[in-house]
Design an enzyme around this catalytic site. Structure first.
Site, PDB file in Angstrom:
ATOM      1  N   SER A   1      44.085   3.390  43.485  1.00 44.82           N
ATOM      2  CA  SER A   1      44.554   3.675  42.128  1.00 44.82           C
ATOM      3  C   SER A   1      44.207   2.581  41.124  1.00 44.82           C
ATOM      4  O   SER A   1      44.975   2.284  40.215  1.00 44.82           O
ATOM      5  CB  SER A   1      46.066   3.958  42.129  1.00 44.82           C
ATOM      6  OG  SER A   1      46.358   5.092  42.921  1.00 44.82           O
TER       7      SER A   1
ATOM      8  N   GLU B   1      40.327   7.437  54.771  1.00 41.74           N
ATOM      9  CA  GLU B   1      40.263   8.889  54.980  1.00 41.74           C
ATOM     10  C   GLU B   1      39.408   9.225  56.196  1.00 41.74           C
ATOM     11  O   GLU B   1      39.668  10.202  56.898  1.00 41.74           O
ATOM     12  CB  GLU B   1      39.727   9.571  53.706  1.00 41.74           C
ATOM     13  CG  GLU B   1      40.795   9.588  52.612  1.00 41.74           C
ATOM     14  CD  GLU B   1      40.253   9.527  51.190  1.00 41.74           C
ATOM     15  OE1 GLU B   1      39.064   9.810  50.977  1.00 41.74           O
ATOM     16  OE2 GLU B   1      41.035   9.176  50.286  1.00 41.74           O
TER      17      GLU B   1
HETATM   18  P1  PGA Z   1      41.665   6.001  44.275  1.00 38.18           P
HETATM   19  O1  PGA Z   1      40.744   5.912  45.600  1.00 38.18           O
HETATM   20  O2  PGA Z   1      41.066   5.049  43.289  1.00 38.18           O
HETATM   21  O3  PGA Z   1      41.570   7.434  43.849  1.00 38.18           O
HETATM   22  O4  PGA Z   1      43.044   5.594  44.683  1.00 38.18           O
HETATM   23  C1  PGA Z   1      40.240   4.689  46.050  1.00 38.18           C
HETATM   24  C2  PGA Z   1      39.497   4.903  47.339  1.00 38.18           C
HETATM   25  O5  PGA Z   1      39.930   5.718  48.161  1.00 38.18           O
HETATM   26  O6  PGA Z   1      38.450   4.265  47.576  1.00 38.18           O
END
Ligand code: PGA
Length: 248
Positions: A212, A96
């Site tokens: 996830s 991100e």
């Molecule tokens: P998520 O995020 O477990 O919600 O997929 C993991 C992360 O971005 O570190």
């Protein structure tokens, strides 16, 4: 030989008051944890988290840092500032941040170096996006990111770093990589580290899976020989789910 790490990446969630609630709920659930447990709240909740985690084995992590210790970098936070709050881990180069905040392989490398120099453990994120995967470029993307992130680091420093393999298409989507595919890429990451820094170093580096990972799939992923834990987003905001990921 490698101690498992489960790190919760809270992202931009939880005020200090909400962090207090979550940590208060987590503490009793994680008391007997065999893994190293890390929570990474937003900067504004670190002071509160530090207070609540005094005497606990849950460690504190941050979600980003600047590579300079101080200076004219409006809006940024440095390693010494994090250390003042008992932070011992810092997520570096999360997808991100690469996607929305112009983080590059070069800035990831500079931040990883600065973190290690300051005595913080960087959790360095790598991973391909959906286009990369569909084009058959997963392996080259991931190996290149690992190579660049650790470039110029002393072997001793590399052993302390943590790599998180986070396929972007799996983050927050509910689509997890199969345990076999996650293991394959994590093994490949270890091979790349061996190539760049030697086998003795690569055998000590902890490699996490993220994307996830949750109460239902954590056990299978954690059993894989090259997966040394997880970086958990969504499920780290729910005390019961996070504790299952840790303890299962
Ligand atoms: P998520 O995020 O477990 O919600 O997929 C993991 C992360 O971005 O570190």
């Amino acid at each position: 030989m490698r101690k498992m790490i489960i790190a919760g990446n809270w992202k931009m969630n939880n005020t200090a008051a909400e962090a207090r609630e979550l940590i208060t709920a987590l503490k009793p659930l994680l008391k007997g944890a065999k893994a190293e447990v890390v929570v990474c709240p937003p900067f504004t909740a670190l002071a509160e988290a530090k207070k609540l985690l005094r005497g606990s084995r849950i460690r504190l992590g941050a979600q980003n840092m600047h590579d300079m210790p101080s200076g004219a970098y409006t809006g940024e936070v440095s390693a010494p500032m994090l250390k003042e709050h008992n932070v011992s881990y810092v997520i570096i180069g999360h997808s991100e941040r690469r996607q929305y905040f112009a983080e590059t392989d070069a800035s990831v490398n500079a931040k990883a170096k600065a973190a290690l120099n300051a005595g913080l453990v960087p959790i360095i994120c790598v991973g391909e996006d959906l286009d990369g995967r569909e084009a058959g470029k997963t392996d080259s993307i991931v190996c290149n990111q690992v190579h660049l992130a650790l470039a110029g680091l002393e072997n001793d420093a590399v052993t302390k770093a943590v790599i998180a393999y986070e396929p972007i298409w799996a983050i927050g989507t509910g689509k997890t990589a199969t345990a076999e595919e996650a293991e394959r890429v994590c093994a490949l990451i270890r091979k790349q580290i061996a190539k760049d820094h030697g086998r003795a170093v690569s055998n000590r580096v902890r490699i996490l899976y993220g994307g996830s990972m949750n109460a239902r799939n954590a056990k299978e992923l954690k059993q894989m020989p090259n997966i040394d834990g997880g970086l958990i987003g969504g499920a780290s905001l729910k005390p019961m789910d996070f504790s299952i990921v840790v303890n299962d």
